[in-house]
Write a protein that holds these residues in place. Sequence first.
Motif, PDB file in Angstrom:
ATOM      1  N   GLN A 170      26.747 -63.239   2.916  1.00 25.28           N
ATOM      2  CA  GLN A 170      27.168 -62.361   4.109  1.00 25.28           C
ATOM      3  C   GLN A 170      27.304 -61.014   3.604  1.00 25.28           C
ATOM      4  O   GLN A 170      28.179 -60.748   3.053  1.00 25.28           O
ATOM      5  CB  GLN A 170      28.095 -63.050   4.920  1.00 25.28           C
ATOM      6  N   GLY A 171      26.667 -59.948   4.113  1.00 30.27           N
ATOM      7  CA  GLY A 171      26.814 -58.582   3.786  1.00 30.27           C
ATOM      8  C   GLY A 171      27.614 -57.950   4.921  1.00 30.27           C
ATOM      9  O   GLY A 171      28.081 -58.681   5.853  1.00 30.27           O
ATOM     10  N   GLY A 172      27.405 -56.665   4.921  1.00 33.10           N
ATOM     11  CA  GLY A 172      28.314 -55.926   6.170  1.00 33.10           C
ATOM     12  C   GLY A 172      27.657 -55.865   7.526  1.00 33.10           C
ATOM     13  O   GLY A 172      26.610 -56.580   7.777  1.00 33.10           O
ATOM     14  N   PHE A 173      28.119 -55.320   8.480  1.00 36.16           N
ATOM     15  CA  PHE A 173      27.899 -55.352   9.901  1.00 36.16           C
ATOM     16  C   PHE A 173      27.771 -54.079  10.335  1.00 36.16           C
ATOM     17  O   PHE A 173      28.380 -53.098  10.037  1.00 36.16           O
ATOM     18  CB  PHE A 173      28.719 -56.087  10.826  1.00 36.16           C
ATOM     19  N   THR A 174      26.577 -53.739  10.952  1.00 32.07           N
ATOM     20  CA  THR A 174      26.220 -52.355  11.157  1.00 32.07           C
ATOM     21  C   THR A 174      27.232 -51.647  12.042  1.00 32.07           C
ATOM     22  O   THR A 174      27.113 -50.253  11.816  1.00 32.07           O
ATOM     23  CB  THR A 174      24.709 -52.258  11.883  1.00 32.07           C
ATOM     24  N   ARG A 175      27.580 -52.297  12.818  1.00 29.85           N
ATOM     25  CA  ARG A 175      28.517 -51.453  13.955  1.00 29.85           C
ATOM     26  C   ARG A 175      30.015 -51.460  13.602  1.00 29.85           C
ATOM     27  O   ARG A 175      30.661 -50.831  14.190  1.00 29.85           O
ATOM     28  CB  ARG A 175      28.395 -52.211  15.348  1.00 29.85           C
ATOM     29  N   LEU A 176      30.328 -52.391  12.722  1.00 27.81           N
ATOM     30  CA  LEU A 176      31.875 -52.458  12.193  1.00 27.81           C
ATOM     31  C   LEU A 176      32.260 -51.206  11.749  1.00 27.81           C
ATOM     32  O   LEU A 176      31.777 -50.758  10.632  1.00 27.81           O
ATOM     33  CB  LEU A 176      32.052 -53.810  11.183  1.00 27.81           C
ATOM     34  N   ARG A 177      33.314 -50.592  12.081  1.00 27.85           N
ATOM     35  CA  ARG A 177      33.886 -49.411  11.726  1.00 27.85           C
ATOM     36  C   ARG A 177      35.314 -49.635  11.238  1.00 27.85           C
ATOM     37  O   ARG A 177      35.863 -48.711  10.682  1.00 27.85           O
ATOM     38  CB  ARG A 177      33.865 -48.402  12.838  1.00 27.85           C
TER      39      ARG A 177
END
Length: 516
Positions: free
Chosen positions: A280-287
Motif C-alpha cells: 500500500q502506497g500513499g493516498f492522493t488527498r492525505l495531507r
Amino acid sequence: MSGLSDSYNAVTWLLDRNIAEGRGDKLAFTDTVSDLTYGGLQARSCQLANLLKRLGVRREERVAMIMLDTVDFPVVFLGAMRAGIIPVPLNTLLTSEQYAYVLADCRARVLFISSALLPVVRDMLGRLPDLEHVVVAGTKVDGHKSLVDEMAGESETFATVATHADEPAFWLYSSGSTGMPKGVRHLHASLEATATTYARQVLGIREDDVGLSAAKLFFAYGLGNALTFPMSVGATTVLNSERPTPATMFGLMRRYNPSIFFGVPTLFAAMLNDEASKDQGGFTRLRVCTSAGEALPESVGNNWKSRFGVDILDGVGSTELLHIFLSNRPGDVRYGTSGRPVPGYSVRLIDEAGLDIADGEIGELLVDAPSAGEGYWNQRSKSRRTFEGHWTRTGDKYVRDSEGRYTFCGRADDMFKVSGIWVSPFEVESALITHPAVLEAAVIPEADAEGLLKPKAFIVLRPMALSDGLHESLKDHVKQKIGPWKYPRWIEVVEALPKTATGKIQRFKLRDGAAV
C-alpha cells in the motif's frame, strides 16, 4: 472562553451555524452504511431533543451513551445538548460491572445503546434505580425502545435551550489510579475552545477536509477529531463502527481517500507492519496525520513519513483537558518529542516542591487550558488535586529543551497507557490474583518491539498451579475481568516479589530489572 455570551449552546455554534452559512445539503457524517447531511443532522437532533422531553428528562440531567461510531452518535450527543441535557458517552469496551458502576455514578435517566453492545449490560440493567429508559440504536430488540421508532413521530424543530457558556454540556469518564472511572464535567464553551486552538491553528482544518479517526467518539481525542473539528468548519467525517485494525483502516482510506487521518501510535506501527498491506502506497488527498494517547516512537514517525509521504503530528492531550495541548506542527516536526504548546494553552514544568524548573530538567507538566474540565463528579479531593485554579495537573513527567519542545519521560505515578488508554497496574494485579492459580502479582510497563508500552506481569503461583496453557488462561482471565486491552502481554513466574518492609510491592525494582 472570552468572546462568548452568557447565553451560549454549543450546538448552535457547531451545527446550526453550518445551516445558516449554507451547508445544509453538505455531507457531515458517513458510517459506510448511512449518510447524514448537516441539514439532516439538525432535523434529527431536534427530534432527539423532543424525544428526551417526552421521556421526561429535564435540563442538566444525564443520559448515557454506549454507542458505536455510527451516524446515530452525533444525533444523540448533539440532540441531548440542544435540550440542555448532559450526554455521557462511555467506553464501548468496559465490562458489565464497570458499566454498572458508571451508570449508577452519573445517575443516567436514559441509556442509548447500540444493539450489538446490549448483551454486555442486559443482566445488570434492573439494578439501576435511576435508569428509566433503554433506547436501542441499530437492530430492534424486543423489550426495549427502538431509537428509529421513538424518533419517527417527533418534530424536526426544537427551541434550543439557552444554556450558559460555563454550564456543563457533557461528561467524559477518565480512569484514575485506582482503576475506577471519574466523570469529568465539560462545559459548552470547551468544544469551541479546542476547535479554535488546535484544530484551526495546528491542523489548519478546512471545509473541504475529509477526516477519518481511529480513536472512537467516546474518547476526548476521538470526539474532537471526528465531531468538534470537522463541524467547526463544515467538513466531512468518515465514522468507523468496527475495531480499528490495519485492514479496516486501510480499507476505509482506500474507499474515502481522507485528507486527515487521526491515529494512535500502536495503530500506526501495526499498519506499517501489516503484511497484507505491505504494498500500500500513499493516498492522493492525505495531507496530515495526527497521533495522541501515548508517545509516538521516533522510528514509527520516520517510517510512516518515508512510506506515505505525510508527517504524523504527535501530541499529548487528556480527558481532563478535552484534546491536545502540546503538539508538533506542519513544517515543524521533531519525532520523539510532543512538540510545543498549542496556541491558547500555557504549560509549566514543576519540581516536587511546586517550583518551576529549568530546561533539561524533568518535572511534572501543568497546563492552563481554555478547555479544562470543571472538575470530577462527586470526587472533591481528586478534583482539588488535579484542577488548581488556572492550572491542571497532568500527572505526566516531561523535559523541555532549549527550543521549547517537550519530551515525555513517564508518568508521575505508576500509570501507563496501552493503545491510548490508561492502565492501572493495581487494577491488572487485582484481576490476576482472582485467578485460582495466582497468589501474588505485580505489573509494570514494558516496551514491545515498536517501543510501545504494554503490561508485563510478574506472578507468584499457588502450590502446584503451574500447568500447560496457564499463560493464555491468565491473559483471557484479565480480558474478561477488566477489559480486552489491559491483559499482560508477557507473564513471568517468580518465587517472590520485591517489597518494602510494610509489604508494598516495589515496582521500580521490577522496572529496573533488579527483581527477585
